[in-house]
Scaffold this active site. Structure first.
Site, PDB file in Angstrom:
ATOM      1  N   TYR A  64       0.837  -1.202   0.000  1.00 24.44           N
ATOM      2  CA  TYR A  64       0.000   0.000   0.000  1.00 24.44           C
ATOM      3  C   TYR A  64       0.873   1.254   0.000  1.00 24.44           C
ATOM      4  O   TYR A  64       0.714   2.144  -0.846  1.00 24.44           O
ATOM      5  CB  TYR A  64      -0.936  -0.004   1.224  1.00 24.44           C
ATOM      6  CG  TYR A  64      -1.638   1.312   1.419  1.00 24.44           C
ATOM      7  CD1 TYR A  64      -2.518   1.793   0.457  1.00 24.44           C
ATOM      8  CD2 TYR A  64      -1.417   2.094   2.554  1.00 24.44           C
ATOM      9  CE1 TYR A  64      -3.152   3.015   0.617  1.00 24.44           C
ATOM     10  CE2 TYR A  64      -2.045   3.305   2.720  1.00 24.44           C
ATOM     11  CZ  TYR A  64      -2.907   3.764   1.752  1.00 24.44           C
ATOM     12  OH  TYR A  64      -3.522   4.984   1.907  1.00 24.44           O
TER      13      TYR A  64
HETATM   14  N1  UFG Z   1      -6.048  -2.513  14.930  1.00 26.36           N
HETATM   15  C1  UFG Z   1      -6.328  -3.489  15.857  1.00 26.36           C
HETATM   16  N2  UFG Z   1      -7.475  -4.199  15.716  1.00 26.36           N
HETATM   17  C2  UFG Z   1      -8.358  -4.011  14.693  1.00 26.36           C
HETATM   18  C3  UFG Z   1      -8.052  -3.007  13.744  1.00 26.36           C
HETATM   19  C4  UFG Z   1      -6.892  -2.272  13.890  1.00 26.36           C
HETATM   20  O1  UFG Z   1      -5.558  -3.708  16.792  1.00 26.36           O
HETATM   21  O2  UFG Z   1      -9.358  -4.724  14.605  1.00 26.36           O
HETATM   22  C5  UFG Z   1      -4.830  -1.717  15.082  1.00 26.36           C
HETATM   23  C6  UFG Z   1      -3.880  -1.863  13.903  1.00 26.36           C
HETATM   24  O3  UFG Z   1      -3.054  -3.006  14.062  1.00 26.36           O
HETATM   25  C7  UFG Z   1      -3.121  -0.542  13.971  1.00 26.36           C
HETATM   26  C8  UFG Z   1      -4.162   0.450  14.515  1.00 26.36           C
HETATM   27  O4  UFG Z   1      -5.161  -0.360  15.121  1.00 26.36           O
HETATM   28  O5  UFG Z   1      -2.089  -0.641  14.890  1.00 26.36           O
HETATM   29  C9  UFG Z   1      -4.801   1.277  13.433  1.00 26.36           C
HETATM   30  O6  UFG Z   1      -5.228   0.396  12.421  1.00 26.36           O
HETATM   31  P1  UFG Z   1      -6.175   0.853  11.220  1.00 26.36           P
HETATM   32  O7  UFG Z   1      -6.446  -0.360  10.409  1.00 26.36           O
HETATM   33  O8  UFG Z   1      -7.348   1.604  11.740  1.00 26.36           O
HETATM   34  O9  UFG Z   1      -5.287   1.900  10.415  1.00 26.36           O
HETATM   35  P2  UFG Z   1      -3.815   1.736   9.820  1.00 26.36           P
HETATM   36  O10 UFG Z   1      -2.891   2.483  10.734  1.00 26.36           O
HETATM   37  O11 UFG Z   1      -3.458   0.339   9.520  1.00 26.36           O
HETATM   38  O12 UFG Z   1      -3.955   2.426   8.410  1.00 26.36           O
HETATM   39  C10 UFG Z   1      -4.555   3.685   8.268  1.00 26.36           C
HETATM   40  C11 UFG Z   1      -5.116   3.828   6.872  1.00 26.36           C
HETATM   41  C12 UFG Z   1      -4.015   3.821   5.867  1.00 26.36           C
HETATM   42  C13 UFG Z   1      -2.959   4.818   6.252  1.00 26.36           C
HETATM   43  C14 UFG Z   1      -2.496   4.592   7.648  1.00 26.36           C
HETATM   44  C15 UFG Z   1      -1.524   5.628   8.073  1.00 26.36           C
HETATM   45  O13 UFG Z   1      -6.016   2.774   6.599  1.00 26.36           O
HETATM   46  O14 UFG Z   1      -4.567   4.145   4.629  1.00 26.36           O
HETATM   47  O15 UFG Z   1      -3.602   4.664   8.505  1.00 26.36           O
HETATM   48  O16 UFG Z   1      -1.126   5.376   9.405  1.00 26.36           O
HETATM   49  F1  UFG Z   1      -1.907   4.701   5.430  1.00 26.36           F
END
Ligand code: UFG
Length: 339
Positions: free
Chosen positions: A148
């Site tokens: 991504y």
């Molecule tokens: N998480 C959990 N349990 C869940 C979902 C998420 O523990 O059920 C954690 C993830 O592991 C992560 C945090 O929560 O540590 C945030 O996760 P998200 O999936 O909400 O968001 P991400 O940080 O993975 O990604 C988001 C956007 C991306 C962007 C990124 C930048 O989806 O497009 O933020 O930090 F690039």
């Protein structure tokens, strides 16, 4: 202005389209509806001049035609897939939808003579920054650790190369790249919200547990090198993020190139977010501690110095509970999203 909004039926793009219409701009939404919701257009219609085109950005010619027809002045490019985990499993899909489609869009702009773009990039392009780069400035080396992040970094590079070539030819091209941190919350008037299928984001999943739609939330990793062992992220309210786009659009002059991180400048751990969701909703949110999710960097939060001083942008909503509450209000009214 006449603004083309790609991905305007998606979560962030729809908030941009709504704000642009409220500010009196004419909006053309291009969305292939892979993940967007057509219902958004019906909500937007009473607000002003909005036209919807269902198409794939990768098909340059028809998009160029739409740009000429609507006399587009500027493109806000949101259209993309944005799940880190999914990108690890299906990388080609990400290079097609994020990278190749952006190439198609740039070719269409070139053909139609549209020379301004605000591009949705991501802090995922930084990968796992060395500790001395956290909080993260724009100068942090970009070493994405998942497809991504790489699919978006390639678009940044394409934009830079294109801008350089245009400059050599004395032609106009202006671009602002906004590297988002974690976008959350929704329109505080409750008209539109966040509805992903599948949902993988932390806050919406916590709210689905609060609504009784899921039995529990799994924390992905409790052994990170952070205070409570869970990952830290910078949550920026979607309306603040759109403010940054509006500023970027208004301040973008011919031949300029800008890059700004958009995040409030403070990190919250996964546990803190779940606790805040429990407080806001008044519901118990059952937690299961699970394994790490592949591709997740431990700590990401912004150093907002550049965007504060150069764009004059500052997050108005820095409080996690207010951010979660706006998401909760919409979700309570729309328990199945757009349906
Ligand atoms: N998480 C959990 N349990 C869940 C979902 C998420 O523990 O059920 C954690 C993830 O592991 C992560 C945090 O929560 O540590 C945030 O996760 P998200 O999936 O909400 O968001 P991400 O940080 O993975 O990604 C988001 C956007 C991306 C962007 C990124 C930048 O989806 O497009 O933020 O930090 F690039």
């Amino acid at each position: 202005m006449n603004v083309l909004v790609t991905g305007g039926c998606g979560y962030i793009g729809s908030h941009a389209a709504l704000r642009l219409l409220e500010d009196g701009h004419a909006v053309t939404v291009v969305d292939d509806l892979t993940r967007g919701h057509k219902q958004v257009i019906e909500i937007l219609k009473p607000l002003g001049d909005v036209r919807f085109v269902q198409d794939d950005l990768g098909r340059g010619d028809p998009i160029a035609h739409v740009m000429r027809q609507r006399s587009i002045d500027l493109v806000m490019h949101f259209g993309a897939l944005a799940y880190v985990g999914e990108s690890v499993e299906q990388p080609l899909r990400y290079y097609r939808k994020n990278t190749a489609s952006s190439l198609g869009l740039l070719e269409a702009m070139e053909e139609a003579g549209v020379s301004k773009i605000v591009f949705s990039s991501t802090c995922a392009t930084y990968g796992k920054p060395p500790k001395r780069y956290v909080p993260i400035p724009e100068s942090c080396p970009q070493k994405p650790i998942n497809p991504y992040g790489r699919s978006k970094l390639m678009v940044e590079q394409m934009l830079l190369d294109h801008a350089h070539a245009k400059k050599q030819r004395d032609e106009t091209f202006a671009c602002t790249m906004l590297r988002y941190f974690n976008v959350a919350g929704s329109d505080r008037k409750g008209r539109i919200g966040e509805d992903h299928d599948p949902e993988t984001h932390l806050i919406p999943i916590a709210l689905e547990v609060a609504l009784g739609q899921r039995p529990h939330i799994t924390i992905f990793g409790t052994d990170y090198d952070t205070e409570d062992g869970t990952c830290i992220r910078d949550y920026v309210h979607v309306e603040d993020l759109i403010d940054a786009h509006i500023e970027a659009m208004q301040q973008l002059d011919a031949n300029e190139l800008h890059t700004f991180n958009v995040g409030i400048g403070r990190g919250y751990s996964v546990r803190e977010v779940i606790d805040a969701a429990a407080t806001v909703t008044g519901k118990k949110i059952k937690v299961i501690e699970g394994d790490r999710r592949p591709g997740d960097p431990p700590t990401l939060f912004n150093n907002p110095k550049r965007i504060n001083s150069e764009l004059g942008w500052e997050a108005k909503i820095a409080d996690l509970e207010t951010i979660i509450d706006s998401a909760w209000q919409w979700r309570k009214q729309n328990p199945h999203g757009y349906g």
